[in-house]
Each structure stands twice: as C-alpha cells, then as structure tokens.
Design an enzyme around this catalytic site. Structure first.
Site, short mmCIF file in Angstrom:
data_model
loop_
_atom_site.label_atom_id
_atom_site.label_comp_id
_atom_site.label_asym_id
_atom_site.label_seq_id
_atom_site.Cartn_x
_atom_site.Cartn_y
_atom_site.Cartn_z
N ASP A 17 -65.61 72.14 105.74
CA ASP A 17 -65.68 70.79 105.74
C ASP A 17 -66.46 70.24 107.08
O ASP A 17 -66.05 70.62 107.98
CB ASP A 17 -64.16 70.42 105.74
CG ASP A 17 -64.15 68.94 105.42
OD1 ASP A 17 -64.63 68.11 106.24
OD2 ASP A 17 -63.55 68.52 104.47
N CYS B 284 -62.50 76.01 107.87
CA CYS B 284 -62.94 75.49 106.48
C CYS B 284 -64.61 74.94 106.85
O CYS B 284 -64.79 74.60 108.02
CB CYS B 284 -62.45 74.28 106.01
SG CYS B 284 -62.99 73.57 104.42
N HIS C 104 -57.13 72.40 107.18
CA HIS C 104 -57.08 70.92 107.53
C HIS C 104 -56.60 70.29 106.43
O HIS C 104 -56.80 70.50 105.31
CB HIS C 104 -58.33 70.32 108.02
CG HIS C 104 -59.43 70.35 106.89
ND1 HIS C 104 -59.71 69.44 106.05
CD2 HIS C 104 -60.32 71.59 106.27
CE1 HIS C 104 -60.80 69.61 105.07
NE2 HIS C 104 -60.80 70.79 105.18
N ARG D 39 -66.10 67.64 108.38
CA ARG D 39 -65.29 66.72 109.22
C ARG D 39 -64.47 67.78 110.34
O ARG D 39 -63.80 67.18 111.54
CB ARG D 39 -64.55 65.99 108.55
CG ARG D 39 -65.00 64.88 107.68
CD ARG D 39 -63.94 64.38 106.57
NE ARG D 39 -63.45 65.57 105.78
CZ ARG D 39 -62.56 65.14 104.88
NH1 ARG D 39 -62.17 63.91 104.42
NH2 ARG D 39 -62.25 66.23 104.11
N CYS E 31 -58.08 68.65 102.55
CA CYS E 31 -59.17 69.79 102.31
C CYS E 31 -59.57 69.43 100.67
O CYS E 31 -58.55 69.58 99.94
CB CYS E 31 -58.60 71.04 102.54
SG CYS E 31 -59.72 72.43 102.55
CO CO Z 1 -61.38 72.00 103.80
#
Ligand code: CO
Length: 214
Positions: free
Chosen positions: A43, A41, A97, A45, A100
């Site tokens: 993302d 992803c 994750h 993090r 998400c």
């Molecule tokens: Co995500």
C-alpha cells in the site's frame, strides 16, 4: 507528482544529505548492516522507512499485498534467508495497516483474478478466527481486528521457517514483532506478541530441529 518533480526532489535530497555529511553516499556504498527486516503491505500510504524515521542502510524491506508470509513464496524465502543468514538481522517486523484493501477484499467473497490465490491464506486467517470476527458488529472494527490477527498469523508463519529456527538455536535472534500502522492517525502500534512463547506452544508441530533445545 510529475517526473520532473521526482528528479528535482532527488537532486535536493542528495544535496541535503551531503550538506549534513559529505561522506554520506561514500559510506552507503561500502555495504549494509541493517538490524531490521521489515515485512509490510505494498500500500502506497504505508511507507516503511518514512513512518519509522529510518535512514538508508537501516532497514531491509520486503513488501507485498497484505504483508503475507507464504511458505511457497520464492521471493519472501530469498529475502528471509539473506536477512537472517547473511545480514543477521536482530529483528523481524511484520507491519500490517488499518484500511488495508487486501484485508477488506479477503472478507468479501468475490472473484479477484490473480488475487484469488494470493489472498487465499488471508481468507484462511478469517476462517481460523471466524467466531471472534463475526461477533464484531461494527464493520470497521471487524476489518481492524482481521488486520491485527493477520499480522499475528504471519508472525507465526515466520517461526515455521527453517532459517529463523536455526538462527534462534544458535544466537537467540532474530526477535519477531507484530505491528499495525494506523493510516487514520499515522501512529504505529506494537501488538506486543510474545513469539518465543507462541513457538513453545506450537513447538511439537512446527519444530524443524527437535534435537536442539530452546
Ligand atoms: Co494493505
């Protein structure tokens, strides 16, 4: 973090790499032979290399919102062809994750603009597994389970790809792995998917090279 900090960090990183190995960047410039293709992803993090403890040159990385493998995605297909045919990666990892945002959005019907079409296949994953997911009362656990099922479905999407099947029939590689990164603990979880078995189960539908044996 401001821009000055970023460039100072970079200088410090270069210095630390050279202190450990004066030829580090000289070897890096010679080329790459990563054994892993990581699809994760976007993302912020979920940092592919850092969470794996991987060094430059070790992982070929593709990231998009909610780690989706969509057959008409030109970007993904180019990455897949290069990774499988040229780099000959031994492993393809789909890493989802928990927490998400894409998964949460897909479970809540709403007009999301450009994300409407992107998340459509994630809503499809919800539809395929609706019975199981709707039976989970706890909202967090329901999101968590969709994260896992999404990884599983994206791994299935990988086995539908011609480059992957061709490589399987000739070398047996790449192996496909489904992982979930838990942002709440930092831990990586292997979902233990047996994709060769899954392929045998759906072979009569998705096999693009039926004259070969597997
Ligand atoms: Co995500």
């Amino acid at each position: 973090m401001d821009f000055n900090t970023i460039f100072r960090n970079n200088q410090e990183w270069v210095a630390s790499k050279l202190a450990a190995d004066p030829d580090f960047f000289k070897s890096l410039a010679l080329g790459q032979t990563p054994e892993y293709l990581y699809i994760g992803c976007s993302d912020s993090r979920v940092t592919a290399e850092e969470l794996m403890g991987a060094q430059p040159g070790e992982v070929f990385v593709h990231r998009n919102v909610a780690n989706l493998v969509i057959s008409t995605d030109n970007n993904l297909n180019a990455v897949m062809q290069y990774a499988v045919n040229e780099l000959k990666v031994k492993h393809i990892i789909v890493c989802g994750h928990y927490e998400c945002g894409g998964v949460k959005a897909a479970m809540n019907p709403r007009d999301l603009g450009q994300l409407n079409s992107w998340l459509q296949s994630l809503r499809d994953v919800y539809r395929f597994h609706r019975e199981e997911l709707d039976a989970i009362d706890d909202e967090v656990l329901r999101y968590d389970r969709l994260v896992e099922l999404n990884v599983q479905e994206q791994c299935i999407n990988i086995i539908k790809i011609d480059h992957v099947q061709r490589a399987w029939y000739t070398s047996g590689f790449p192996h496909i792995h489904g992982w979930v990164f838990d942002v709440r603990t930092g831990r990586l979880k292997d979902l233990g998917l047996d994709m060769k078995k899954v392929f045998r189960d759906v072979k009569s539908i998705y096999d693009l090279m039926p004259l070969h044996g597997l």
